[in-house]
Design a protein around this motif. Structure first.
Motif, PDB file in Angstrom:
ATOM      1  N   TYR A  11       0.829  -1.200   0.000  1.00 24.02           N
ATOM      2  CA  TYR A  11       0.000   0.000   0.000  1.00 24.02           C
ATOM      3  C   TYR A  11       0.869   1.257   0.000  1.00 24.02           C
ATOM      4  CZ  TYR A  11      -3.349   3.488   1.559  1.00 24.02           C
ATOM      5  OH  TYR A  11      -4.118   4.615   1.656  1.00 24.02           O
ATOM      6  N   LEU A  12       1.928   1.253   0.798  1.00 21.62           N
ATOM      7  CA  LEU A  12       2.822   2.402   0.881  1.00 21.62           C
ATOM      8  C   LEU A  12       3.535   2.641  -0.448  1.00 21.62           C
ATOM      9  CD1 LEU A  12       4.043   4.624   2.615  1.00 21.62           C
ATOM     10  CD2 LEU A  12       5.721   2.969   3.418  1.00 21.62           C
ATOM     11  N   CYS A  13       3.991   1.576  -1.089  1.00 24.92           N
ATOM     12  CA  CYS A  13       4.622   1.720  -2.414  1.00 24.92           C
ATOM     13  C   CYS A  13       3.644   2.307  -3.415  1.00 24.92           C
ATOM     14  CB  CYS A  13       5.120   0.367  -2.910  1.00 24.92           C
ATOM     15  SG  CYS A  13       6.581  -0.233  -2.074  1.00 24.92           S
ATOM     16  N   GLY A  14       2.402   1.866  -3.356  1.00 22.35           N
ATOM     17  CA  GLY A  14       1.380   2.396  -4.260  1.00 22.35           C
ATOM     18  C   GLY A  14       1.105   3.870  -4.018  1.00 22.35           C
ATOM     19  N   GLN A  15       1.048   4.274  -2.767  1.00 25.59           N
ATOM     20  CA  GLN A  15       0.804   5.674  -2.443  1.00 25.59           C
ATOM     21  C   GLN A  15       1.979   6.559  -2.863  1.00 25.59           C
ATOM     22  OE1 GLN A  15      -2.062   7.116  -1.238  1.00 25.59           O
ATOM     23  NE2 GLN A  15      -2.850   5.090  -1.729  1.00 25.59           N
ATOM     24  N   LEU A  16       3.189   6.065  -2.680  1.00 22.59           N
ATOM     25  CA  LEU A  16       4.362   6.828  -3.121  1.00 22.59           C
ATOM     26  C   LEU A  16       4.369   6.967  -4.641  1.00 22.59           C
ATOM     27  CD1 LEU A  16       7.071   5.283  -0.781  1.00 22.59           C
ATOM     28  CD2 LEU A  16       6.159   7.607  -0.680  1.00 22.59           C
ATOM     29  N   ALA A  17       4.024   5.890  -5.346  1.00 26.04           N
ATOM     30  CA  ALA A  17       3.977   5.941  -6.808  1.00 26.04           C
ATOM     31  C   ALA A  17       2.871   6.874  -7.287  1.00 26.04           C
ATOM     32  CB  ALA A  17       3.765   4.541  -7.367  1.00 26.04           C
ATOM     33  N   ARG A  18       1.744   6.858  -6.606  1.00 22.98           N
ATOM     34  CA  ARG A  18       0.643   7.755  -6.978  1.00 22.98           C
ATOM     35  C   ARG A  18       1.035   9.215  -6.794  1.00 22.98           C
ATOM     36  NH1 ARG A  18      -5.431   6.915  -4.941  1.00 22.98           N
ATOM     37  NH2 ARG A  18      -4.984   5.013  -6.070  1.00 22.98           N
ATOM     38  N   ALA A  19       1.660   9.529  -5.671  1.00 18.15           N
ATOM     39  CA  ALA A  19       2.098  10.909  -5.430  1.00 18.15           C
ATOM     40  C   ALA A  19       3.145  11.342  -6.453  1.00 18.15           C
ATOM     41  CB  ALA A  19       2.662  11.036  -4.013  1.00 18.15           C
ATOM     42  N   ALA A  20       4.038  10.422  -6.816  1.00 20.67           N
ATOM     43  CA  ALA A  20       5.047  10.749  -7.822  1.00 20.67           C
ATOM     44  C   ALA A  20       4.398  10.996  -9.180  1.00 20.67           C
ATOM     45  CB  ALA A  20       6.074   9.626  -7.910  1.00 20.67           C
TER      46      ALA A  20
END
Length: 91
Positions: free
Chosen positions: A59-68
């Motif tokens: 989930y954290l990787c997905g949120q970081l990718a979304r913000a990027a």
């Protein structure tokens, strides 16, 4: 985005640029124009290592990718902020 002339109209410093952000936002980026620079962010591995479960890490990787993606980041650099224990350092 245009602002109406109100209480903030005196914040341009007299240079012809009005608005809250002054000269910084005088030219907004356009999606139709190519960018000649690269936007990069660097993230330590400890961000993911601190998550407790594999689901939270995902989930954290997905949120970081979304913000990027939202901020049009071209490159994400992952660096190791905790020194790894090598087999030579047995003491």
């Amino acid at each position: 985005f245009e602002r109406s002339q109100g209480a903030d109209s005196g914040r341009g410093g007299g240079n012809g640029v009005s608005g809250r952000f002054g000269a910084v936002m005088s030219k907004l980026p356009s999606l139709n124009m190519p960018r000649h620079d690269t936007v990069s962010i660097a993230l330590p591995t400890s961000i993911i290592a601190n998550a407790q479960t594999k689901e939270l890490k995902t989930y954290l990787c997905g949120q970081l990718a979304r913000a990027a993606a939202i901020h049009a980041v071209d490159e994400i650099v992952i660096y190791e902020d905790v020194p790894s224990q090598s087999s030579e350092d047995t003491s």
